[in-house]
Design an enzyme around this catalytic site. Structure first.
Site, PDB file in Angstrom:
ATOM      1  N   ASP A  36       0.851  -1.185   0.000  1.00 33.20           N
ATOM      2  CA  ASP A  36       0.000   0.000   0.000  1.00 33.20           C
ATOM      3  C   ASP A  36       0.890   1.240   0.000  1.00 33.20           C
ATOM      4  O   ASP A  36       1.597   1.513   0.978  1.00 33.20           O
ATOM      5  CB  ASP A  36      -0.908  -0.014   1.235  1.00 33.20           C
ATOM      6  CG  ASP A  36      -2.017   1.013   1.165  1.00 33.20           C
ATOM      7  OD1 ASP A  36      -2.159   1.668   0.109  1.00 33.20           O
ATOM      8  OD2 ASP A  36      -2.740   1.164   2.163  1.00 33.20           O
ATOM      9  N   ASP A 131      -2.468   2.348  -6.326  1.00 32.43           N
ATOM     10  CA  ASP A 131      -1.488   2.400  -5.243  1.00 32.43           C
ATOM     11  C   ASP A 131      -1.574   1.235  -4.271  1.00 32.43           C
ATOM     12  O   ASP A 131      -1.004   1.300  -3.174  1.00 32.43           O
ATOM     13  CB  ASP A 131      -1.642   3.710  -4.473  1.00 32.43           C
ATOM     14  CG  ASP A 131      -3.016   3.863  -3.835  1.00 32.43           C
ATOM     15  OD1 ASP A 131      -3.947   3.149  -4.247  1.00 32.43           O
ATOM     16  OD2 ASP A 131      -3.161   4.701  -2.925  1.00 32.43           O
ATOM     17  N   GLU A 132      -2.235   0.160  -4.650  1.00 32.12           N
ATOM     18  CA  GLU A 132      -2.500  -0.904  -3.686  1.00 32.12           C
ATOM     19  C   GLU A 132      -2.640  -2.232  -4.416  1.00 32.12           C
ATOM     20  O   GLU A 132      -3.283  -2.324  -5.457  1.00 32.12           O
ATOM     21  CB  GLU A 132      -3.798  -0.551  -2.945  1.00 32.12           C
ATOM     22  CG  GLU A 132      -4.198  -1.449  -1.832  1.00 32.12           C
ATOM     23  CD  GLU A 132      -5.512  -0.997  -1.196  1.00 32.12           C
ATOM     24  OE1 GLU A 132      -5.899  -1.599  -0.192  1.00 32.12           O
ATOM     25  OE2 GLU A 132      -6.150  -0.047  -1.722  1.00 32.12           O
TER      26      GLU A 132
END
Length: 385
Positions: A36, A131-132
């Site tokens: 993350d 983003d994860e």
């Protein structure tokens, strides 16, 4: 998560239910990572423009009064600024907040660079957004089969390649890895070994469990359940009586029973968000106000996925749990929060405003396409739905 509502995201078809058991050899031997990025959009802006933004409270997104926060720097978060928040509210909470227009093409390029680093270790990558992502490194492409060592290397390589920090959780399941990644942010690494997971889960506040927001948490507390330990000790039958099928889901997570696989080829068929309110909402104007952050959240998720959609659905649930939907399909795909709000306003009034107060409002976008098509155009010829 703060606020008086529960939040759920409708983002993929065929979502897996938690199942299996922690005693199974193949489950306890799995090594799952949840990577993350820390305040991804805001961190990129602070990296690229240090003279303007480094160390400052910034919010990436639209300006007040109509804009929505897409990401907030860690300097802004102590003031209560968070993603999907109306910009006017964020500005009120943090008077020194700096609003920064998003540069999605830059964020997407950085995401591709990060994804290439992850692929050095495994092809079992399940992206959740720009983003994860989940990774299954049980049998890595390189290095020893150690989730801890791989997580360290990934964090180091991401920083070396991009100058950005990431927090990583390592565990035997998706649930444990995801919660672990949030334990030591920013720039953290939390490892939960299989033999430690029940103790780790026991110490979690109930809000950390997927599907438990403030409303459900309050009901849990009425039952005397404050933490994962309380869920572990509560008979499943009692949880099912109060929460239906969700009660069984909460119990399985509490017992470490989550064998959902990392799905690299997951096809996203819809993106959405919904809120359950602590009190009934009867005024259509108030409903629109409550829909604004929901539309912002959906727009942000579509942007993160690089997608647009042609079908927009408004979901309403009354206080007595009656669910209705209003839907339209457009000629052109859309994703901006402003367009979604205009559509939501028209759907809310078609054929007439809700006659009963609502306890839940939701907005979702389906019939997804790639995000590189032409500009958005609001269509007024609603389909029946």
């Amino acid at each position: 998560m703060s606020g008086p509502e529960d939040a759920d995201m409708v983002e993929a078809a065929g979502a897996e239910r938690a199942g299996g058991g922690p005693g199974r050899e193949e489950e306890t031997s799995r090594r799952i990572l949840h990577v993350d990025m820390d305040a991804f959009y805001a961190q990129i802006e602070q990296r690229d423009f240090p003279d303007k933004y480094a160390g400052e409270p910034i919010a990436v997104g639209g300006n007040p009064p109509k804009g929505v926060v897409k990401a907030a720097s860690y300097e802004a978060r102590p003031y209560g600024v968070h993603s999907a928040q109306p910009a006017i509210e964020a500005d009120r909470q943090c008077p020194d907040l700096i609003f920064v227009p998003p540069r999605m093409e830059v964020y997407q390029e950085e995401s591709r660079r990060i994804r290439s680093i992850l692929r050095e270790y495994t092809d079992l990558i399940e992206p959740l957004s720009l983003d994860e992502a989940y990774l299954d490194v049980t049998e890595p492409k390189q290095g020893p089969p150690s989730g801890t060592l791989i997580a360290r290397r990934i964090r180091e390589e991401i920083y070396k390649e991009t100058g950005l920090t990431a927090s990583v959780g390592v565990g035997p399941s998706k649930f444990v890895a995801k919660v672990a990644s949030d334990q030591d942010k920013p720039n953290g690494l939390t490892v939960v070994e299989p033999e430690e997971q029940l103790d780790f889960i026991a110490g979690l506040p109930i809000e950390d469990f997927h599907g438990i927001g403030p409303v459900t948490a309050e009901k849990m507390r009425e039952m005397g359940i404050e933490t994962g330990a309380g869920l572990q000790e509560t008979p499943e039958k009692r949880l099912r009586r109060r929460f239906g099928k969700r009660g069984g889901h909460f119990k399985r997570l509490a017992m470490g029973e989550d064998d959902r696989p990392v799905q690299p080829d997951r096809e996203r068929k819809s993106v959405g968000a919904e809120r359950t309110f602590s009190d009934d909402v009867a005024d259509p104007k108030e409903m629109l106000s409550r829909l604004e952050p929901i539309a912002g959240r959906v727009s942000g998720r579509l942007e993160s996925a690089g997608r647009k959609g042609r079908t927009v659905t408004l979901k309403l649930k009354s206080h007595d749990h009656k669910v209705s939907t209003r839907q339209t399909t457009l000629r052109r795909a859309v994703r901006s929060s402003e367009t979604l709000m205009r559509l939501a306003e028209r759907l809310l009034g078609r054929p007439h405003p809700p006659e009963e107060p609502v306890r839940l409002l939701g907005l979702s976008v389906s019939s997804l396409t790639g995000g590189e098509e032409g500009g958005e155009q609001l269509e007024l010829d609603f389909d029946r739905g």
